[in-house]
Each structure stands twice: as C-alpha cells, then as structure tokens.
Motif scaffolding. Structure first.
Motif, PDB file in Angstrom:
ATOM      1  N   GLY A 188     -43.563  12.799 -21.673  1.00 54.67           N
ATOM      2  CA  GLY A 188     -43.367  11.626 -20.817  1.00 54.67           C
ATOM      3  C   GLY A 188     -42.523  10.571 -21.496  1.00 54.67           C
ATOM      4  N   ALA A 189     -42.531  10.572 -22.826  1.00 51.06           N
ATOM      5  CA  ALA A 189     -41.757   9.587 -23.586  1.00 51.06           C
ATOM      6  C   ALA A 189     -41.302  10.228 -24.897  1.00 51.06           C
ATOM      7  CB  ALA A 189     -42.607   8.352 -23.867  1.00 51.06           C
ATOM      8  N   VAL A 190     -40.112   9.820 -25.342  1.00 49.92           N
ATOM      9  CA  VAL A 190     -39.505  10.400 -26.542  1.00 49.92           C
ATOM     10  C   VAL A 190     -39.165   9.256 -27.492  1.00 49.92           C
ATOM     11  CG1 VAL A 190     -37.572  11.788 -27.411  1.00 49.92           C
ATOM     12  CG2 VAL A 190     -38.520  12.244 -25.124  1.00 49.92           C
ATOM     13  N   LEU A 191     -39.624   9.372 -28.736  1.00 50.18           N
ATOM     14  CA  LEU A 191     -39.420   8.281 -29.692  1.00 50.18           C
ATOM     15  C   LEU A 191     -38.428   8.706 -30.781  1.00 50.18           C
ATOM     16  CD1 LEU A 191     -41.964   5.822 -31.009  1.00 50.18           C
ATOM     17  CD2 LEU A 191     -40.747   7.124 -32.742  1.00 50.18           C
ATOM     18  N   HIS A 192     -37.604   7.749 -31.190  1.00 53.33           N
ATOM     19  CA  HIS A 192     -36.719   7.979 -32.335  1.00 53.33           C
ATOM     20  C   HIS A 192     -36.833   6.845 -33.332  1.00 53.33           C
ATOM     21  CE1 HIS A 192     -34.098  11.318 -31.164  1.00 53.33           C
ATOM     22  NE2 HIS A 192     -34.310  10.903 -29.925  1.00 53.33           N
ATOM     23  N   SER A 193     -36.898   7.189 -34.604  1.00 48.84           N
ATOM     24  CA  SER A 193     -36.468   6.237 -35.603  1.00 48.84           C
ATOM     25  C   SER A 193     -34.951   6.345 -35.583  1.00 48.84           C
ATOM     26  CB  SER A 193     -37.014   6.603 -36.989  1.00 48.84           C
ATOM     27  OG  SER A 193     -36.331   5.817 -37.955  1.00 48.84           O
ATOM     28  N   ALA A 194     -34.288   5.378 -34.923  1.00 49.75           N
ATOM     29  CA  ALA A 194     -32.822   5.420 -34.799  1.00 49.75           C
ATOM     30  C   ALA A 194     -32.150   5.192 -36.147  1.00 49.75           C
ATOM     31  CB  ALA A 194     -32.366   4.373 -33.783  1.00 49.75           C
ATOM     32  N   THR A 195     -32.939   4.701 -37.094  1.00 49.11           N
ATOM     33  CA  THR A 195     -32.514   4.507 -38.482  1.00 49.11           C
ATOM     34  C   THR A 195     -31.969   5.802 -39.085  1.00 49.11           C
ATOM     35  OG1 THR A 195     -34.487   3.073 -38.567  1.00 49.11           O
ATOM     36  CG2 THR A 195     -33.403   3.542 -40.658  1.00 49.11           C
ATOM     37  N   LYS A 196     -32.353   6.931 -38.517  1.00 50.44           N
ATOM     38  CA  LYS A 196     -32.053   8.231 -39.122  1.00 50.44           C
ATOM     39  C   LYS A 196     -30.750   8.812 -38.536  1.00 50.44           C
ATOM     40  CE  LYS A 196     -35.881   7.516 -41.360  1.00 50.44           C
ATOM     41  NZ  LYS A 196     -36.743   6.744 -40.528  1.00 50.44           N
ATOM     42  N   PHE A 197     -30.851   9.886 -37.790  1.00 47.55           N
ATOM     43  CA  PHE A 197     -29.627  10.575 -37.338  1.00 47.55           C
ATOM     44  C   PHE A 197     -28.788   9.748 -36.370  1.00 47.55           C
ATOM     45  CE2 PHE A 197     -32.360  14.052 -38.618  1.00 47.55           C
ATOM     46  CZ  PHE A 197     -31.492  14.841 -39.350  1.00 47.55           C
ATOM     47  N   LEU A 198     -29.446   8.940 -35.501  1.00 45.55           N
ATOM     48  CA  LEU A 198     -28.663   8.269 -34.457  1.00 45.55           C
ATOM     49  C   LEU A 198     -27.654   7.322 -35.099  1.00 45.55           C
ATOM     50  CD1 LEU A 198     -31.336   7.597 -31.670  1.00 45.55           C
ATOM     51  CD2 LEU A 198     -30.173   9.709 -32.276  1.00 45.55           C
ATOM     52  N   GLY A 199     -28.098   6.579 -36.118  1.00 42.88           N
ATOM     53  CA  GLY A 199     -27.170   5.746 -36.891  1.00 42.88           C
ATOM     54  C   GLY A 199     -26.318   6.639 -37.790  1.00 42.88           C
ATOM     55  N   GLY A 200     -26.987   7.455 -38.571  1.00 47.73           N
ATOM     56  CA  GLY A 200     -26.314   8.534 -39.306  1.00 47.73           C
ATOM     57  C   GLY A 200     -25.626   8.165 -40.603  1.00 47.73           C
ATOM     58  N   HIS A 201     -25.628   6.886 -40.986  1.00 44.77           N
ATOM     59  CA  HIS A 201     -24.914   6.504 -42.199  1.00 44.77           C
ATOM     60  C   HIS A 201     -25.787   5.684 -43.147  1.00 44.77           C
ATOM     61  CE1 HIS A 201     -21.758   7.645 -39.429  1.00 44.77           C
ATOM     62  NE2 HIS A 201     -20.924   7.759 -40.443  1.00 44.77           N
ATOM     63  N   GLY A 202     -27.093   5.642 -42.889  1.00 44.17           N
ATOM     64  CA  GLY A 202     -28.014   4.946 -43.787  1.00 44.17           C
ATOM     65  C   GLY A 202     -27.794   3.442 -43.859  1.00 44.17           C
ATOM     66  N   ASP A 203     -27.215   2.854 -42.785  1.00 39.07           N
ATOM     67  CA  ASP A 203     -26.914   1.420 -42.879  1.00 39.07           C
ATOM     68  C   ASP A 203     -27.371   0.628 -41.658  1.00 39.07           C
ATOM     69  OD1 ASP A 203     -25.130   2.471 -41.079  1.00 39.07           O
ATOM     70  OD2 ASP A 203     -23.324   1.886 -42.162  1.00 39.07           O
ATOM     71  N   VAL A 204     -28.284   1.187 -40.878  1.00 35.78           N
ATOM     72  CA  VAL A 204     -28.769   0.438 -39.712  1.00 35.78           C
ATOM     73  C   VAL A 204     -30.215   0.842 -39.421  1.00 35.78           C
ATOM     74  CG1 VAL A 204     -27.742   2.130 -38.106  1.00 35.78           C
ATOM     75  CG2 VAL A 204     -28.327  -0.130 -37.276  1.00 35.78           C
ATOM     76  N   MET A 205     -31.061  -0.148 -39.094  1.00 35.43           N
ATOM     77  CA  MET A 205     -32.450   0.155 -38.716  1.00 35.43           C
ATOM     78  C   MET A 205     -32.622  -0.048 -37.219  1.00 35.43           C
ATOM     79  SD  MET A 205     -35.174  -0.778 -41.575  1.00 35.43           S
ATOM     80  CE  MET A 205     -36.091   0.609 -40.941  1.00 35.43           C
ATOM     81  N   GLY A 206     -33.372   0.826 -36.610  1.00 36.01           N
ATOM     82  CA  GLY A 206     -33.652   0.685 -35.191  1.00 36.01           C
ATOM     83  C   GLY A 206     -34.655   1.720 -34.737  1.00 36.01           C
ATOM     84  N   GLY A 207     -35.181   1.515 -33.564  1.00 39.16           N
ATOM     85  CA  GLY A 207     -36.084   2.482 -32.949  1.00 39.16           C
ATOM     86  C   GLY A 207     -35.824   2.475 -31.461  1.00 39.16           C
ATOM     87  N   VAL A 208     -36.146   3.576 -30.802  1.00 40.83           N
ATOM     88  CA  VAL A 208     -35.921   3.621 -29.352  1.00 40.83           C
ATOM     89  C   VAL A 208     -36.910   4.586 -28.712  1.00 40.83           C
ATOM     90  CG1 VAL A 208     -34.095   5.405 -29.410  1.00 40.83           C
ATOM     91  CG2 VAL A 208     -34.114   3.710 -27.559  1.00 40.83           C
ATOM     92  N   VAL A 209     -37.349   4.237 -27.507  1.00 43.00           N
ATOM     93  CA  VAL A 209     -38.181   5.134 -26.708  1.00 43.00           C
ATOM     94  C   VAL A 209     -37.414   5.429 -25.430  1.00 43.00           C
ATOM     95  CG1 VAL A 209     -40.371   5.402 -25.475  1.00 43.00           C
ATOM     96  CG2 VAL A 209     -40.297   4.088 -27.613  1.00 43.00           C
ATOM     97  N   THR A 210     -37.230   6.704 -25.110  1.00 46.84           N
ATOM     98  CA  THR A 210     -36.642   7.077 -23.821  1.00 46.84           C
ATOM     99  C   THR A 210     -37.773   7.631 -22.954  1.00 46.84           C
ATOM    100  OG1 THR A 210     -36.030   9.345 -24.393  1.00 46.84           O
ATOM    101  CG2 THR A 210     -34.430   7.639 -24.940  1.00 46.84           C
ATOM    102  N   CYS A 211     -37.744   7.306 -21.676  1.00 43.27           N
ATOM    103  CA  CYS A 211     -38.911   7.603 -20.827  1.00 43.27           C
ATOM    104  C   CYS A 211     -38.557   7.328 -19.361  1.00 43.27           C
ATOM    105  CB  CYS A 211     -40.078   6.717 -21.257  1.00 43.27           C
ATOM    106  SG  CYS A 211     -39.658   4.961 -21.343  1.00 43.27           S
ATOM    107  N   GLY A 212     -39.549   7.404 -18.491  1.00 42.00           N
ATOM    108  CA  GLY A 212     -39.363   7.014 -17.089  1.00 42.00           C
ATOM    109  C   GLY A 212     -39.417   5.499 -16.958  1.00 42.00           C
ATOM    110  N   GLU A 213     -39.009   5.003 -15.786  1.00 44.08           N
ATOM    111  CA  GLU A 213     -38.920   3.548 -15.613  1.00 44.08           C
ATOM    112  C   GLU A 213     -40.297   2.868 -15.690  1.00 44.08           C
ATOM    113  OE1 GLU A 213     -36.500   1.542 -15.876  1.00 44.08           O
ATOM    114  OE2 GLU A 213     -37.372  -0.283 -15.049  1.00 44.08           O
TER     115      GLU A 213
END
Ligand code: PLP
Length: 385
Positions: A199-224
């Motif tokens: 129902g929901a997908v979580l990322h530490s965006a700090t990892k692959f989504l940023g990909g260069h070890g220079d940004v912190m973030g998190g994100v949840v993708t899900c229904g509205e």
C-alpha cells in the motif's frame, strides 16, 4: 499509446511543463512564502492543505509544500507506479510520519518483519512515537494482526542480510492493513512493491535516488488517501524535504536506471568472486539464493553481504580504494560492519537472531571498475587468512 519505459520516465518525470515555461532544467524554488492578494481564496486553500490535500496553485508557506520538491514527488510516484508521493527531510522522518499517521487514527500497533535498518528497528522497539510492535515472521503474520494494527512493515531485500520477502504473501497476510515496504535497496528500477500489493513504499532517498552521497531525504509513494494522512503529519512536524534536496533528487532520478544496472552487474560479479574466496565463509546476494520470490526483483541489486572467517574489523581497516563508511547506493563503493554501526542500536541477541553476526560485512557496490574493486577486496581479505 504505448507507455514510455522507466528509463525515459526517469529522465523526463516531473519536468513535463518546463518546455512551455521556456526552461530546460527544473527551477530551484527557495521561497518560504508565496504572495497572494486574495486572502479569502487563500483561507480556503489553507483549509484544504490542513486536510492533507494539495490544492491548485502555490504552496502558501514553505512547510506546506515546495514546487521543486513537488517535481521530485511527481517523478518518483510515477516510477513506483503510485498515485502520490510525499517527500521528507530523511528516510527516518518519512517512517516517523507513517507511524504518527497510524497513531493519529487510533491504531498504535505495528506488525514488522526483521531485519530492518537499525534505526527503524529501534524506533519500533523503543516505542518512542507511541507505537507498540509485534515482531513476526511472514508465516505467522496473519495471526499477528490485531484490531489496533495500523501498519505492517518489511524491507526487501532487508538491510543488511539481503533476505528477500514475498511482497504478495505479506500483503495477503496483512489482510487490508496497509503494508509499507522499504524499497531503498532495490529502487523502482529493479522492484516496484506497489505492483505486488504494497500500500505504501518507503525510500531513504539519501541512498540510490540521490546516488552521490551528498543529499539526505526520504519519500513515501502511495495512494492519495495515505498521502493525505502523512502530509498532515508533515505539516505539523515540519519534516518536509528541503528544496535543494528536492532539486538534487530530481537530478539523481535521471541517471538512476543507468547507475543501478551498472552497479548491480558489478555486484553480481563480486558476489561470485567472494563466494570462491578462502577468507569468506558465506555470501548473501539475492541473485545467488535458490528460493527467491518469483517475478519480484530483477537481478540481485548492488549490495553484497558476506561473513568472513577472521576479524571483520581487520578487513575494513585494510581497505584502500573501497571507502569504510555507512550509507549506500552512491557512485563509490562502501564497506561497513553492521554490528558496529548501522545495526549497533539493535539489542545484541535480537541482532544475532536476525542473522547479523559479528563477522558480517556489508558492501555497497558503486561504479568503479570491477577488477579494481576486486583487487582491493582480495588484498583486504588476504590480511585475515
Ligand atoms: N531504510 C533503510 C533500508 C536504510 O538503509 C536507511 C538508512 O540507512 C533508512 C531507511 C533511513 O534513512 P535516512 O538515513 O535517510 O533517514
């Protein structure tokens, strides 16, 4: 019309309006407030924000939303195949919002499958946010669900053992309770949990989504519906992602498919070589496991965990090209000792019970030449046998 592939959508997502604006690159919006002369209309829009909606127009105030962060949210929601995404200042802020939203709805219990990232485990074990936890295996999960269970949580592949869980089985056992899958290790390039019932997908965006070890973030993708619940929490806790992180993460997504596939190919090669090395007693790499969930994750990803026959600390101390550091998913290869660092906060017996021994090392493979990486690993391993 044929749907564009992930590779194309990773490059163009969240940027659809740019050409009409006469821009090539997404603008970086640092505004903390947005002027409006019609305060009656703004009052109505503010009421909508308070319910977790995103009304048309500007965000009013920087804690309610940000136009650059919204581009990243649009792009990652599309890649994960979800209707919405809500971005936070870190992965832990994203997880905290999910827990607080559940507590706010009167459901304090969380059913979770170990292992989880050490601080996620600690957040649940400690009950710091007012939740209770029932640790469960996949087989016992349906019996673990209680009337006050608001979330089921699992990582697959899990940090740091890389054990995979069958998302469809988890979702069935959750029986309508939202299943939150931490997809940090696989990324939507290799696995899209929503397609299998999460129902929901979580990322530490700090990892692959940023990909260069220079940004912190998190994100949840899900229904509205779930997105509205966690946006309300984001507003009151002030945990929104910083605009610059949103900019860097949108940029990171454009190269995500190329980075993930190249690093995974190198990881598969290194996993084979490690398995044949006399200093290595066990290798965990999803693609080498015989009984994998069918049709779930493509390939093995770019993390490899392995146990050594001697002092794991000595291997880390001798690495030269490979950086001894926590975190993962960047362009350069990192090695770390989970029992000392990422999972130190988990009680010793629980940690060992989850398969995290003192001889386990976790390698996050980057984009270097595989032979250069192997020379460094082989040399470090030679110090212990
Ligand atoms: N989930 C996983 C699988 C992680 O590895 C991490 C961090 O290492 C987190 C969540 C927490 O993310 P962050 O460090 O961005 O708060």
């Amino acid at each position: 019309m044929t749907r564009q592939t992930l590779d194309t959508r990773a490059v163009h997502g969240g940027r659809e309006d740019l050409a009409a604006m006469g821009l090539h690159v997404a603008p970086l919006d640092f505004s903390t407030s947005y002027p409006a002369h019609d305060s009656r209309a703004e009052a109505a829009r503010l009421d909508a924000f308070a319910t977790g909606e995103i009304p048309d127009g500007r965000p009013i105030y920087g804690r309610l939303g940000n136009t650059t962060v919204a581009r990243f949210e649009t792009a990652i929601a599309d890649l994960e195949g979800c209707a919405a995404a809500v971005a936070f200042s870190s992965g832990m802020a994203a997880l905290s919002a999910c827990l607080l939203a559940s507590v706010a709805q009167g459901r304090r219990n969380v059913v979770a499958v170990r292992p989880l990232y050490g601080t996620s485990d600690h957040l649940l074990s400690s009950g710091l946010l007012g939740t209770t936890v029932t640790w469960s295996s996949v087989d016992e999960l349906s019996e673990a669900i209680r009337p006050d269970t608001g979330l089921v949580i699992a990582e697959t592949p899990a940090n740091p053992t890389l054990v995979e869980y069958d998302i469809r089985r988890l979702a069935e056992a959750a029986a309508g309770v939202p299943l939150l899958v931490d997809n940090t290790f696989a990324t939507p390039i290799l696995q899209r949990p929503a397609e299998h019932g999460a129902g929901a997908v979580l990322h530490s965006a700090t990892k692959f989504l940023g990909g260069h070890g220079d940004v912190m973030g998190g994100v949840v993708t899900c229904g509205e519906g779930f997105a509205r619940a966690i946006r309300q929490i984001r507003i009151v806790t002030g945990a929104i992602m910083h605009p610059f992180a949103g900019y860097m993460l949108l940029r990171g997504l454009a190269t995500l498919p190329v980075r993930v596939r190249r690093a995974a190919a190198t990881a598969a090669d290194l996993a084979q070589r490690l398995a044949a090395h006399p200093a290595v007693t066990r290798v965990s790499y999803p693609a080498l496991e015989p009984d994998r969930p069918i049709g779930q994750m493509q390939g093995g990803g770019s993390l490899v965990s392995f146990e050594v026959g001697g002092d794991a600390h000595a291997v880390i101390a001798s690495s030269k090209l490979i950086t001894p550091a926590v975190s993962l998913g960047g362009v350069d290869t990192l090695i770390q000792h989970p029992a000392s660092l990422t999972h130190r906060i988990v009680a010793d017996d629980e940690r060992r019970h989850s398969g995290i021994s003192d001889r386990l090392l976790r390698l996050s493979v980057g984009l270097e030449d595989p032979n250069d990486l192997w020379r460094d690993l082989d040399r470090s391993l030679s110090t212990i046998y």
